[in-house]
Scaffold this motif. Structure first.
Motif: not given
Length: 303
Positions: A15, A17, A23-25, A42
Motif C-alpha cells: 500500500t 501512505e 510499504l506493506h500493511r 506497517d
C-alpha cells in the motif's frame, strides 16, 4: 501449558501512505477487535530512496499510541510540542498521541540507500483518550538482548522476557514487544500471558508456527522424528501469524533461521470510532476531533 493455535496466516499487502511511501500493511482499517488493543501494523522497507524519501509530512493523531522501530536507515521526527529528534538503526519511539498531536516522520536511507522499519498502532482506553501527549525515545544500546544456548536471540523492547525488562514503560496496553531470531532448524517455545491477544510478524527467513490441532502440528512432530521440514508449510518474509488463546507459542525455524516480531497486549474491549489517524470511542467524539482540527483547537494545553 497450552499451545496457542494459529488462527490465521496472511501476507502483508502493498500500500502507499504519507506523501507516497511504499510499504506493506499486515493489518489495519478492518476489524479493530481482531487484534485489540492493536489497530494497525506497517512494514516500511525499501531499497530505493524515491519510494520513501517524501515521508510522512505533518499529520494529526488522537486517541492512540504509535510505536516506531527502525532496523536500517533513520527517521527524523518533529511535533507540535516542539520535540525533534532522529531514530537510528535499532532505535524505538513510542508516541502517546492522547488528546492530540501534530507530527511528521521523514525517513532517510542508510549508506546503501536502504530503509527498513515498522510502525504499530496501539489503541488507548476511553479513560486515556484525552491524556497529555508524550514521547519515549529509546536508543538501540538501551534495549536488552538475551541469547539462549541454542543461539536464539531476543531483543526485549517492552514487557518482561527471560528475566529482562524492556525500557519502554507506562503503555496503556501493557504490551510485550519482542524481536526474535531462532537459528536454522531449531524449535523454540515462548510463553505469552493467556489473557493477551498475540501475533507474530515474520520479516527474515521462514518458520512454522504450530499447535497440536493444526496441520503444522503434524509438521513439528515430523521434524522431531528427524524428517525433512516442508518449506511450503512455513511462514516466510512479510507474513502475519495471528494466534488464538493459550500461554505458549511454538516456532520451528527453517533452513535459514527465522526472525520475527512477537507482540501481545491486553484487550481493551471498548467501542471503536475510527477515521484515519484519529481513533475514539464514539462517532460524536470523532466529529468533535474533526471540528477541533478545523477550528484550530486540536492541540490542547499541556498545563
Amino acid at each position: 501449558m497450552s499451545l496457542r493455535p494459529t488462527l490465521e496466516t496472511r501476507r502483508a499487502v502493498p500500500t502507499m501512505e504519507g506523501a507516497g511511501v511504499k510499504l506493506h500493511r499486515a493489518f489495519g482499517f478492518q476489524d479493530p477487535s481482531e487484534l485489540d488493543p492493536f489497530l494497525l501494523f506497517d512494514d516500511f522497507r525499501n531499497e530505493r530512496p524515491e519510494d520513501f524519501i517524501k515521508g510522512f509530512p505533518w499529520h494529526p493523531h488522537r486517541g492512540i499510541e504509535t510505536i516506531t522501530y527502525v532496523l536500517s536507515g533513520t527517521v527524523d521526527h518533529g511535533d507540535s510540542l516542539g520535540n525533534t529528534g532522529t531514530l537510528g538503526a535499532g532505535d524505538v519511539q513510542w508516541m502517546t498521541a492522547g488528546s492530540g498531536i501534530l507530527h511528521q516522520e521523514m525517513p532517510h536511507g542508510n549508506a546503501q540507500g536502504q530503509m527498513h522499519g515498522f510502525q504499530l498502532w496501539g489503541n488507548l482506553p476511553s479513560s486515556q483518550k484525552m491524556t497529555a501527549p508524550r514521547y519515549q525515545d529509546v536508543t538501540a544500546k538501551d534495549i536488552p538482548v538475551v541469547t539462549d544456548d541454542d543461539g536464539t536471540v531476543v531483543k526485549v523492547i517492552t514487557g518482561q522476557f527471560w528475566g529482562k525488562t524492556g525500557p519502554v514503560d507506562g503503555i496503556a496496553a501493557d504490551p510485550q514487544y519482542l524481536d526474535v531470531f531462532v537459528p536454522a532448524g531449531r524449535k523454540k517455545t515462548f510463553k505469552i500471558d493467556t489473557y493477551r491477544r498475540a501475533f507474530a510478524y515474520v520479516f527474515e527467513g521462514a518458520g512454522a508456527f504450530a499447535d497440536a490441532s493444526s496441520p503444522s502440528g503434524v509438521l513439528l512432530e515430523k521434524e522431531v522424528a528427524g524428517q525433512e521440514l516442508n518449506i511450503r508449510d512455513m511462514s516466510g518474509d512479510r507474513t502475519l501469524v495471528r494466534f488464538g488463546t493459550g500461554d505458549e507459542v511454538t516456532v520451528q525455524a527453517g533452513p535459514e533461521g527465522v526472525r520475527f516480531l512477537l507482540i501481545s497486549g491486553a484487550p481493551i474491549d471498548e467501542p471503536v470510532a475510527w477515521h484515519g489517524p484519529i481513533v475514539m470511542n464514539t462517532r460524536a467524539e470523532l466529529m468533535q476531533a474533526m471540528q477541533d482540527l478545523n477550528n484550530g483547537t486540536f492541540i490542547k494545553p499541556t498545563h
